[in-house]
Design a protein around this motif. Structure first.
Motif, short mmCIF file in Angstrom:
data_model
loop_
_atom_site.label_atom_id
_atom_site.label_comp_id
_atom_site.label_asym_id
_atom_site.label_seq_id
_atom_site.Cartn_x
_atom_site.Cartn_y
_atom_site.Cartn_z
N ILE A 297 1.74 -8.38 -16.23
CA ILE A 297 1.55 -8.89 -14.87
C ILE A 297 1.16 -7.71 -13.97
O ILE A 297 1.60 -6.57 -14.21
N ALA A 298 0.37 -7.98 -12.98
CA ALA A 298 -0.02 -6.95 -12.01
C ALA A 298 1.13 -6.66 -11.06
O ALA A 298 1.87 -7.58 -10.67
N ARG A 299 1.29 -5.42 -10.68
CA ARG A 299 2.32 -5.08 -9.69
C ARG A 299 2.11 -5.86 -8.40
O ARG A 299 3.07 -6.27 -7.76
N ALA A 300 0.86 -6.07 -8.04
CA ALA A 300 0.57 -6.83 -6.82
C ALA A 300 1.06 -8.26 -6.93
O ALA A 300 1.53 -8.85 -5.93
N ASP A 301 0.98 -8.85 -8.11
CA ASP A 301 1.47 -10.22 -8.29
C ASP A 301 2.99 -10.28 -8.30
O ASP A 301 3.59 -11.27 -7.85
N VAL A 302 3.65 -9.23 -8.80
CA VAL A 302 5.11 -9.18 -8.72
C VAL A 302 5.54 -9.15 -7.26
O VAL A 302 6.45 -9.88 -6.85
N ALA A 303 4.87 -8.33 -6.46
CA ALA A 303 5.17 -8.27 -5.03
C ALA A 303 4.96 -9.62 -4.37
O ALA A 303 5.77 -10.07 -3.54
N HIS A 304 3.87 -10.29 -4.72
CA HIS A 304 3.56 -11.61 -4.17
C HIS A 304 4.67 -12.60 -4.52
O HIS A 304 5.12 -13.39 -3.66
N ALA A 305 5.12 -12.57 -5.77
CA ALA A 305 6.19 -13.47 -6.20
C ALA A 305 7.49 -13.17 -5.46
O ALA A 305 8.21 -14.09 -5.05
N MET A 306 7.81 -11.90 -5.28
CA MET A 306 9.04 -11.54 -4.58
C MET A 306 9.03 -12.04 -3.15
O MET A 306 10.04 -12.56 -2.65
N LEU A 307 7.90 -11.91 -2.48
CA LEU A 307 7.80 -12.41 -1.11
C LEU A 307 7.93 -13.93 -1.06
O LEU A 307 8.59 -14.49 -0.18
N ALA A 308 7.30 -14.61 -2.02
CA ALA A 308 7.38 -16.07 -2.05
C ALA A 308 8.81 -16.54 -2.34
O ALA A 308 9.29 -17.51 -1.74
#
Length: 210
Positions: free
Chosen positions: A183-194
């Motif tokens: 997974i991309a780090r950017a997508d992990v960040a996106h998931a955490m915010l969601a």
């Protein structure tokens, strides 16, 4: 929302800050070295603090809607840092009555997918052996988080990659996506915010992967 981000100079932390600002949130980034944070924004407050004193961190979490943490070991020699630093964050949050917390951990710390194949099991076993000290640290960190008074969520990604945000990933509350290897780090960040505003994720571990 008013958000505080710890580990804001790391790969996931910087993405959390960037995406939160883009979404219109007010962000407080707690860092040891402000020069390491390349993100800029009018709604960004940068607080320099060493995470060894909960009293010093309290102003950074007071009155916030949520706290997000990208804290963790960057190499095997840093094992232990996730538990130690997260403990400071927890004490500060509990003192201020700030409840919502989303932290990043790692896939091998959580449950494997029910249909995990032989290859995936073998890879997980090898990785867990090589990085056993790092994962022991993350397990201890998760235990501290779970025992806290916060409304926590632990996000568990597999191997991280430096790729652009896609927004296309899978999440499993209480488990892990089948055959989720990257997974991309950017997508992990996106998931955490969601997940910050997802009541179904409170006091849960969440697996996330492409």
């Amino acid at each position: 929302m008013k958000l505080t981000v710890f580990g804001a100079t790391g790969g996931i932390g910087q993405e959390i800050v960037r995406q939160a600002l883009d979404a219109g949130h007010h962000v407080t980034a707690v860092v040891r070295n402000p020069a390491g944070l390349t993100v800029r924004g009018d709604a960004l407050e940068v607080v320099r603090a060493a995470l060894d004193d909960p009293e010093a961190v309290r102003p950074a979490v007071a009155g916030r809607d949520a706290v997000l943490s990208g804290l963790g070991a960057r190499s095997r020699k840093d094992a232990g840092v996730a538990t130690r630093l997260t403990r400071t964050v927890l004490r500060a949050m509990e003192a201020e009555g700030t409840r919502r917390l989303v932290v990043v951990s790692a896939a091998p710390v959580g449950p494997a997918p029910e249909d995990d194949g032989p290859l995936d099991r073998a890879v997980r076993g090898i990785v867990s052996t090589v990085l056993k000290d790092v994962y022991a640290d993350l397990r201890a960190m998760e235990a501290e988080v779970a025992a806290s008074a916060t409304d926590w969520t632990v996000v568990r990604p597999p191997r991280l990659q430096n790729r652009p945000l896609t927004g296309r990933y899978r999440t499993v509350v209480g488990g892990f996506p089948p055959k989720g290897r990257f997974i991309a780090r950017a997508d992990v960040a996106h998931a955490m915010l969601a997940l910050t505003t997802d009541p179904g994720a409170v006091k849960q571990g969440v697996g996330v992967a492409d």
